[in-house]
Design a protein around this motif. Structure first.
Motif, PDB file in Angstrom:
ATOM      1  N   GLU A   1      32.086  36.247  53.443  1.00  0.00           N
ATOM      2  CA  GLU A   1      32.314  37.675  53.175  1.00  0.00           C
ATOM      3  C   GLU A   1      33.401  37.916  52.131  1.00  0.00           C
ATOM      4  O   GLU A   1      33.689  39.062  51.785  1.00  0.00           O
ATOM      5  N   GLY A   2      34.019  36.841  51.655  1.00  0.00           N
ATOM      6  CA  GLY A   2      35.033  36.982  50.622  1.00  0.00           C
ATOM      7  C   GLY A   2      36.404  37.364  51.135  1.00  0.00           C
ATOM      8  O   GLY A   2      37.307  37.694  50.358  1.00  0.00           O
ATOM      9  N   GLN A   3      36.584  37.336  52.467  1.00  0.00           N
ATOM     10  CA  GLN A   3      37.881  37.706  53.050  1.00  0.00           C
ATOM     11  C   GLN A   3      38.868  36.547  52.998  1.00  0.00           C
ATOM     12  O   GLN A   3      40.079  36.752  53.078  1.00  0.00           O
ATOM     13  N   MET A   4      38.358  35.327  52.920  1.00  0.00           N
ATOM     14  CA  MET A   4      39.218  34.150  52.804  1.00  0.00           C
ATOM     15  C   MET A   4      38.760  33.319  51.619  1.00  0.00           C
ATOM     16  O   MET A   4      37.562  33.254  51.298  1.00  0.00           O
ATOM     17  N   SER A   5      39.721  32.672  50.977  1.00  0.00           N
ATOM     18  CA  SER A   5      39.402  31.834  49.827  1.00  0.00           C
ATOM     19  C   SER A   5      40.485  30.789  49.668  1.00  0.00           C
ATOM     20  O   SER A   5      41.617  30.972  50.145  1.00  0.00           O
ATOM     21  N   ILE A   6      40.156  29.683  49.029  1.00  0.00           N
ATOM     22  CA  ILE A   6      41.180  28.674  48.735  1.00  0.00           C
ATOM     23  C   ILE A   6      40.767  27.894  47.499  1.00  0.00           C
ATOM     24  O   ILE A   6      39.587  27.567  47.316  1.00  0.00           O
TER      25      ILE A   6
ATOM     26  N   GLY B   1      48.968  21.579  45.270  1.00  0.00           N
ATOM     27  CA  GLY B   1      48.813  22.361  46.482  1.00  0.00           C
ATOM     28  C   GLY B   1      47.541  23.176  46.471  1.00  0.00           C
ATOM     29  O   GLY B   1      46.609  22.902  45.724  1.00  0.00           O
ATOM     30  N   HIS B   2      47.492  24.205  47.334  1.00  0.00           N
ATOM     31  CA  HIS B   2      46.336  25.090  47.422  1.00  0.00           C
ATOM     32  C   HIS B   2      46.789  26.539  47.232  1.00  0.00           C
ATOM     33  O   HIS B   2      47.916  26.896  47.578  1.00  0.00           O
ATOM     34  N   CYS B   3      45.877  27.349  46.711  1.00  0.00           N
ATOM     35  CA  CYS B   3      46.162  28.775  46.543  1.00  0.00           C
ATOM     36  C   CYS B   3      45.120  29.568  47.316  1.00  0.00           C
ATOM     37  O   CYS B   3      43.914  29.313  47.189  1.00  0.00           O
ATOM     38  N   THR B   4      45.572  30.528  48.120  1.00  0.00           N
ATOM     39  CA  THR B   4      44.652  31.335  48.935  1.00  0.00           C
ATOM     40  C   THR B   4      44.323  32.675  48.291  1.00  0.00           C
ATOM     41  O   THR B   4      43.720  33.538  48.919  1.00  0.00           O
ATOM     42  N   ASN B   5      44.713  32.838  47.034  1.00  0.00           N
ATOM     43  CA  ASN B   5      44.414  34.071  46.295  1.00  0.00           C
ATOM     44  C   ASN B   5      42.980  33.996  45.759  1.00  0.00           C
ATOM     45  O   ASN B   5      42.676  33.135  44.936  1.00  0.00           O
ATOM     46  N   PRO B   6      42.061  34.873  46.188  1.00  0.00           N
ATOM     47  CA  PRO B   6      40.669  34.810  45.730  1.00  0.00           C
ATOM     48  C   PRO B   6      40.512  34.945  44.216  1.00  0.00           C
ATOM     49  O   PRO B   6      39.550  34.453  43.642  1.00  0.00           O
TER      50      PRO B   6
END
Length: 639
Positions: free
Chosen positions: A541-546, A552-557
């Motif tokens: 649904e596009g509410q979470m992204s990585i 490292g990792h980025c959680t900003n879509p």
């Protein structure tokens, strides 16, 4: 072109009248016409030939089995409005007919009507289970039985074909996903394959000349020496060449050429994501380079027929790397002696259309050797599988415990198939998914270290797969939609797996977002903070992204991958990523001390480097990674 299309689709395929008594004149019934508008195939022929489609071969059938199958296909051919491809007919009807013919004969029958009897049908089911075929295979085969009943050739109605297929498959119910190769193993294979191609590419013409002379000398020596062994030794000894490598071998069996073909296949398949059949359509002109937004994008073109129900081949494109050009050229020119021999054989084919189809197969990069007993110029699936096996074994890269764990993680339906010490033999279909996995999981970076020319690969790949519709339209090209879908599926799985690990399993986390997640987990009353299903739903649904970065990792879509990861409020760093920062910190320290030594007065740059070093050290503290603190400081003389 579809062999079942009407005249407005293919004017060379006519529609004969279908009637109940057509078999009375079956010898004269015309199946297809050639380009000169003359009969090309008759109903009585063992092979029905078509100009623009795969031929239908009935040679594996006998007696009533062949007669019934021909009648069935003839009826489907010219009475049903639905379009079928010749590949579908050959695989789902003729090959199915051959399979059931063997089963029926083994259980005492002589025609398909044998299974109308309940007792005989039970015997066939028992025998069929012994074959241990997969569920998907039985589902395809049972299409044939359903068609026989539909057209009243048999009385047996199998009812729910899915249910019967499950019964026949037994324990082989799982649909196995195409294999994805673990990263370390893939890197070893691709590294070695690239070295082979780079070394032998300058000698591609010499390879062909050497093998051409080998077969000429062998032909001469065969008339001199009584034994084959002496003839071979004489031939090899009398061939001169300038190829300086110790692993170059002249052998009449073609084993060395098969090994070389395996190396080329690794690179072509590994860095295009093409299907096996599409790679076989490549020729010398398949590689091109396009300029788009100041980026050079290497592209290969081939024929794609799978998505089209009518079987119409279409020219389609894939982004690749420059090394693929070398692989294509090496294959083409190394086998030029074989291609010339096949062309000579083609001159003996009297029918113009037969000769044209034959020569089209000759003008592809994967060929067999005409000097070995064969009538087909195209290297088939078995020949290519042997090439991949020969090459993989020559690399001799044995699976470790870590490789097995990664293999099982990437291939859950194949868990337990491999053990420590095994050599992984890739299947031609495995490269497509490996390509998608590597692209999505940002592992192309490790492969790019193999060769300098890979360094532009991420740029080209990102430009292509982020804007493939726009770029394809710009060049008026068709793209591989199926491959895009595979990449999207792998991307979803990767995000879900990574987020599940971060939200539920990682013992330590750093970064602004990482610390927030860890605090939320610690305050949660349950061990599972977010279930995998919930994460998967939110990703869809596009509410979470990585997005994965080197550090490292980025959680900003909407992350553009070029932000400052040290200050990013979406940053998550796992311990694995933190360990990867060790060489990055060493590089920054060295850079800082060098600038200080040379008294470079760049306060903004010096401050930035110093802050990055201290940020990484804080990350090490968060994960209990030992390090010696950087104690240097920025003094007033540097400002």
């Amino acid at each position: 072109m579809s062999i079942f299309s009407m005249k407005d689709i293919d004017p060379n395929v006519r529609k004969p009248k279908y009637s109940a008594d057509f078999s009375k004149n079956e010898e004269k019934t015309i199946i297809s016409y050639d380009s000169a508008n003359k009969p090309y195939s008759l109903y009585s022929d063992d092979k029905w030939k078509f100009i623009s489609a795969r031929d239908l071969n009935f040679q594996g059938l006998t007696g009533y089995f062949k007669e019934t199958t021909k009648k069935l296909i003839y009826g489907v051919l010219f009475t049903e409005k639905k379009l079928y491809s010749s590949n579908f007919i050959q695989k789902n009807i003729i090959e199915s007919a051959i399979n059931f013919q063997k089963l029926i004969i083994k259980t005492g029958g002589s025609s398909f009507t044998f299974i109308d009897d309940d007792s005989n049908f039970r015997k066939l089911v028992i025998e069929a289970k012994k074959k241990k075929l997969k569920l998907k295979t039985w589902k395809n085969y049972l299409v044939f039985i359903s068609k026989l009943h539909e057209k009243s050739f048999i009385c047996r109605d199998i009812g729910n074909a899915e249910k019967l297929a499950i019964e026949l498959a037994g324990h082989n119910l799982s649909v196995q996903q195409s294999m994805a190769i673990p990263e370390r193993i893939a890197a070893k294979y691709f590294d070695y394959a690239l070295k082979v191609i780079t070394r032998y590419h300058p000698y591609r013409y010499a390879i062909s000349r050497a093998y051409q002379n080998l077969f000429i000398e062998y032909k001469k020596s065969s008339s001199i020496w009584k034994t084959q062994a002496n003839s071979k030794k004489y031939a090899v000894r009398n061939v001169e060449h300038n190829i300086p490598f110790s692993d170059f071998v002249l052998d009449l069996s073609g084993s060395w050429l098969s090994w070389l073909r395996g190396a080329c296949y690794f690179v072509i398949a590994g860095f295009t994501g093409c299907r096996d059949g599409e790679i076989k359509s490549f020729n010398l002109a398949s590689y091109e380079e396009k300029q788009y937004a100041d980026v050079t994008i290497p592209i290969v073109y081939g024929e794609d027929s799978k998505p089209n129900h009518a079987g119409i081949s279409r020219r389609i494109s894939w982004v690749t790397i420059p090394a693929v050009k070398l692989a294509i050229e090496l294959l083409w020119y190394s086998f030029e002696f074989a291609r010339n021999e096949w062309r000579e054989k083609g001159k003996n084919i009297t029918h113009l259309d037969d000769r044209k189809k034959f020569l089209q197969k000759v003008d592809k990069i994967f060929l067999t050797l005409p000097h070995i007993a064969t009538t087909h110029p195209s290297a088939g699936r078995q020949a290519l599988s042997n090439s991949l096996e020969n090459f993989a074994k020559s690399v001799d890269c044995r699976l470790t415990k870590e490789d097995i764990e990664e293999f099982n993680r990437l291939n859950p339906t194949r868990k337990g198939q491999l053990k420590v010490g095994d050599i992984l033999i890739p299947h031609p279909h495995g490269f497509r998914r490996t390509f998608a996995v590597f692209l999505v999981r940002n592992r192309l970076g490790s492969l790019m270290e193999l060769k300098y020319q890979f360094k532009h690969m991420n740029v080209a790949m990102t430009a292509w797969y982020s804007n493939q519709a726009e770029i394809a339209g710009y060049f008026d090209m068709m793209t591989d939609r199926d491959l895009i879908n595979i990449i999207e599926e792998e991307n979803h799985e990767f995000m879900t797996d990574t987020l599940y690990y971060i939200y539920n399993e990682a013992e330590t986390l750093s970064g602004i977002e990482g610390k927030r997640i860890l605090d939320a987990r610690l305050s949660s009353p349950t061990t599972i903070y977010l279930s995998r299903d919930e994460i998967s739903r939110q990703v869809k649904e596009g509410q979470m992204s990585i997005i994965e970065h080197p550090g490292g990792h980025c959680t900003n879509p909407s992350c553009n991958r070029i932000c400052n990861m040290q200050t990013c409020r979406f940053k998550v760093v796992t311990k694995e990523k933190a360990i990867n920062l060790v060489p990055e910190r060493e590089r920054l320290v060295k850079k800082f001390l060098t600038l200080k030594k040379w008294q470079v007065k760049q306060p903004n740059i010096m401050s930035k480097i110093y802050y990055d070093i201290k940020s990484i050290e804080q990350c090490f503290k968060d994960h209990d990674i030992p390090f010696t603190p950087f104690i240097d400081t920025i003094d007033v003389t540097m400002l």
